[in-house]
Design a protein around this motif. Structure first.
Motif, PDB file in Angstrom:
ATOM      1  N   LEU A   6      42.668  36.693  31.253  1.00  0.00           N
ATOM      2  CA  LEU A   6      43.854  36.966  30.442  1.00  0.00           C
ATOM      3  C   LEU A   6      44.599  38.195  30.943  1.00  0.00           C
ATOM      4  O   LEU A   6      45.840  38.210  31.009  1.00  0.00           O
ATOM      5  CB  LEU A   6      43.455  37.147  28.976  1.00  0.00           C
ATOM      6  CG  LEU A   6      42.918  35.900  28.276  1.00  0.00           C
ATOM      7  CD1 LEU A   6      42.470  36.219  26.853  1.00  0.00           C
ATOM      8  CD2 LEU A   6      43.971  34.792  28.251  1.00  0.00           C
ATOM      9  N   MET A   7      43.852  39.247  31.309  1.00  0.00           N
ATOM     10  CA  MET A   7      44.485  40.465  31.828  1.00  0.00           C
ATOM     11  C   MET A   7      45.240  40.181  33.121  1.00  0.00           C
ATOM     12  O   MET A   7      46.358  40.669  33.324  1.00  0.00           O
ATOM     13  CB  MET A   7      43.422  41.548  32.059  1.00  0.00           C
ATOM     14  CG  MET A   7      42.850  42.169  30.802  1.00  0.00           C
ATOM     15  SD  MET A   7      41.529  43.353  31.188  1.00  0.00           S
ATOM     16  CE  MET A   7      42.368  44.461  32.326  1.00  0.00           C
ATOM     17  N   VAL A   8      44.615  39.405  33.996  1.00  0.00           N
ATOM     18  CA  VAL A   8      45.230  39.124  35.294  1.00  0.00           C
ATOM     19  C   VAL A   8      46.451  38.210  35.136  1.00  0.00           C
ATOM     20  O   VAL A   8      47.444  38.350  35.855  1.00  0.00           O
ATOM     21  CB  VAL A   8      44.205  38.508  36.263  1.00  0.00           C
ATOM     22  CG1 VAL A   8      44.865  38.088  37.570  1.00  0.00           C
ATOM     23  CG2 VAL A   8      43.095  39.512  36.554  1.00  0.00           C
ATOM     24  N   ASN A  68      46.695  31.884  40.205  1.00  0.00           N
ATOM     25  CA  ASN A  68      45.822  32.931  40.735  1.00  0.00           C
ATOM     26  C   ASN A  68      44.657  33.229  39.795  1.00  0.00           C
ATOM     27  O   ASN A  68      43.537  33.479  40.237  1.00  0.00           O
ATOM     28  CB  ASN A  68      46.620  34.222  40.950  1.00  0.00           C
ATOM     29  CG  ASN A  68      47.319  34.244  42.293  1.00  0.00           C
ATOM     30  OD1 ASN A  68      47.056  33.411  43.152  1.00  0.00           O
ATOM     31  ND2 ASN A  68      48.232  35.180  42.475  1.00  0.00           N
ATOM     32  N   SER A  69      44.928  33.212  38.509  1.00  0.00           N
ATOM     33  CA  SER A  69      43.932  33.680  37.544  1.00  0.00           C
ATOM     34  C   SER A  69      42.900  32.628  37.166  1.00  0.00           C
ATOM     35  O   SER A  69      41.776  32.974  36.803  1.00  0.00           O
ATOM     36  CB  SER A  69      44.637  34.158  36.267  1.00  0.00           C
ATOM     37  OG  SER A  69      45.612  35.131  36.569  1.00  0.00           O
ATOM     38  N   ILE A  70      43.266  31.332  37.240  1.00  0.00           N
ATOM     39  CA  ILE A  70      42.362  30.295  36.727  1.00  0.00           C
ATOM     40  C   ILE A  70      41.804  29.423  37.847  1.00  0.00           C
ATOM     41  O   ILE A  70      40.642  29.596  38.233  1.00  0.00           O
ATOM     42  CB  ILE A  70      43.061  29.424  35.670  1.00  0.00           C
ATOM     43  CG1 ILE A  70      43.603  30.310  34.535  1.00  0.00           C
ATOM     44  CG2 ILE A  70      42.099  28.391  35.089  1.00  0.00           C
ATOM     45  CD1 ILE A  70      44.424  29.578  33.497  1.00  0.00           C
ATOM     46  N   CYS A  71      42.568  28.511  38.357  1.00  0.00           N
ATOM     47  CA  CYS A  71      41.994  27.600  39.360  1.00  0.00           C
ATOM     48  C   CYS A  71      43.034  27.068  40.330  1.00  0.00           C
ATOM     49  O   CYS A  71      43.072  25.874  40.626  1.00  0.00           O
ATOM     50  CB  CYS A  71      41.255  26.443  38.691  1.00  0.00           C
ATOM     51  SG  CYS A  71      42.199  25.568  37.416  1.00  0.00           S
ATOM     52  N   GLY A  72      43.919  27.952  40.792  1.00  0.00           N
ATOM     53  CA  GLY A  72      44.832  27.599  41.852  1.00  0.00           C
ATOM     54  C   GLY A  72      45.744  26.427  41.540  1.00  0.00           C
ATOM     55  O   GLY A  72      46.385  26.358  40.488  1.00  0.00           O
ATOM     56  N   LEU A 130      43.464  40.730  40.760  1.00  0.00           N
ATOM     57  CA  LEU A 130      42.303  39.912  40.408  1.00  0.00           C
ATOM     58  C   LEU A 130      41.031  40.463  41.049  1.00  0.00           C
ATOM     59  O   LEU A 130      39.974  40.526  40.407  1.00  0.00           O
ATOM     60  CB  LEU A 130      42.529  38.463  40.848  1.00  0.00           C
ATOM     61  CG  LEU A 130      41.405  37.466  40.572  1.00  0.00           C
ATOM     62  CD1 LEU A 130      41.092  37.399  39.079  1.00  0.00           C
ATOM     63  CD2 LEU A 130      41.781  36.078  41.094  1.00  0.00           C
ATOM     64  N   SER A 131      41.112  40.881  42.299  1.00  0.00           N
ATOM     65  CA  SER A 131      39.942  41.412  43.010  1.00  0.00           C
ATOM     66  C   SER A 131      39.450  42.704  42.365  1.00  0.00           C
ATOM     67  O   SER A 131      38.248  42.882  42.136  1.00  0.00           O
ATOM     68  CB  SER A 131      40.288  41.658  44.481  1.00  0.00           C
ATOM     69  OG  SER A 131      40.662  40.459  45.121  1.00  0.00           O
ATOM     70  N   VAL A 132      40.374  43.606  42.065  1.00  0.00           N
ATOM     71  CA  VAL A 132      40.004  44.885  41.447  1.00  0.00           C
ATOM     72  C   VAL A 132      39.405  44.651  40.060  1.00  0.00           C
ATOM     73  O   VAL A 132      38.389  45.259  39.691  1.00  0.00           O
ATOM     74  CB  VAL A 132      41.233  45.818  41.358  1.00  0.00           C
ATOM     75  CG1 VAL A 132      40.910  47.054  40.519  1.00  0.00           C
ATOM     76  CG2 VAL A 132      41.690  46.231  42.749  1.00  0.00           C
TER      77      VAL A 132
END
Length: 338
Positions: A109-111, A136-140, A324-326
């Motif tokens: 949710l944050m991303v 990006n956040s869920i599944c492309g 997302l990585s951070v």
């Protein structure tokens, strides 16, 4: 009435047949990639939209194809979303602990919010920013495909989002294993990190299997939790899209039929009400119809107009991946996973 129905059905046949042809070519090219390189660097879903767009860009399609292409890009995609629910089970994931599951949900949710904000600040249209954020956040690509009909995104935005997300998805798979020594990640930590940052389940396996079995197992689990976020996110977007309506509409009419179908099949799968022999056909059908709808989207897009947004979209996707990585590394440290 029957004459109108028959006439309407006949009108979509040429366009759907063309979508089917593009889909078949995409599957054939994916198989050729696997034969030549041992893996498919570009999946059939991506190939379908690229091939369709190439056809549209370099060849003016006859008007008789348009009705079927529109039907493929909308209705076929909605049916695919419903069938996707049968391939997702929540029960096995809920057994793995509330802390990790809750943490993944919060990060997703944050991303989404962070990526959407980046997209808007970069000047992207609101709907395109939503597509990239959810992808990006869920599944492309699957998330983009599921969200697109809910927010009524146009073909150009969907095509651009999928094209750029697909390219960066392959790059992430290639780069990720090299980060294990750089970030001093354990096999468990790397599995969580890969599951949080890689777009598709097959890509998670590609990024983790060569590292360790533990990484592959935990990565797949984390990835499935992210996939489960698709239903609630799409439902919320559906409700938000109607918040400015002048009329109070019953909840049954506010939520698209295919989201209700998706959640219903997911619930049935979670409680083992769907026979095992039916799960694989449902998964295959959802995958095939999704790819066919992507072919339809591609056939509706002139690539020259998509490329105009290339620079900004690239920046947004890269920054979203960094966020997302951070956030994923922060989750690992916060939970104290060794």
């Amino acid at each position: 009435m029957s004459k109108i129905t028959i006439r309407s059905a006949a009108a979509i046949v040429p366009g759907l047949a063309l979508c089917g042809l593009v889909t078949a070519v995409a599957f054939a090219l994916e198989a050729l990639e696997e034969h030549l390189f041992g893996r498919a660097w570009l999946e059939s879903l991506v190939l379908a939209i690229l091939i369709g767009s190439i056809v549209r860009t370099f060849h003016k399609l006859d008007e008789r194809f348009e009705a079927g292409i529109r039907f493929g890009a909308k209705t076929v995609l909605e049916i695919a979303v419903v069938l996707l629910g049968a391939s997702i089970s929540a029960s096995a994931i809920l057994e793995k602990g509330p802390d990790l599951i809750g943490g993944i949900a919060v990060v997703v949710l944050m991303v989404i919010l962070g990526s959407y904000s980046i997209g808007r600040m970069a000047g992207l249209p609101s709907k395109m920013a939503i597509l990239i954020a959810c992808g990006n956040s869920i599944c492309g690509n699957s998330a983009i495909a599921a969200v697109a009909p809910v927010i009524d995104a146009n073909s150009k935005d969907v095509a651009a989002s999928i094209a750029f997300t697909a390219v960066f998805g392959v790059m992430v798979v290639l780069i990720l294993p090299f980060l294990v020594p750089v970030l001093s990640l354990s096999m468990m930590q790397y599995g969580i990190f890969a599951g949080m940052t890689v777009y598709a389940v097959p890509q998670v396996l590609a990024a983790t299997a060569a590292v360790s079995q533990t990484s592959a197992q935990i990565g797949t689990l984390v990835k499935l939790v992210r996939v489960l976020m698709l239903g609630p996110v799409v439902l919320v977007l559906s409700l938000m899209g109607r918040k400015d309506s002048a009329y109070r509409t019953p909840i049954s009419q506010m939520v698209p039929w295919f989201i209700i179908g998706f959640l219903a099949l997911m619930a049935l799968r979670s409680f083992n009400f769907i026979p095992q022999f039916a799960i694989q056909p449902a998964h295959f059908s959802a995958n095939f119809l999704t790819i066919m709808s992507m072919a339809a989207l591609g056939l509706g897009v002139d690539a020259r107009s998509v490329l105009k947004a290339g620079g900004r979209v690239t920046i947004v996707v890269v920054l979203s991946l960094l966020v997302l990585s951070v956030a994923s590394l922060g989750l690992i440290k916060l939970l104290g996973i060794a």
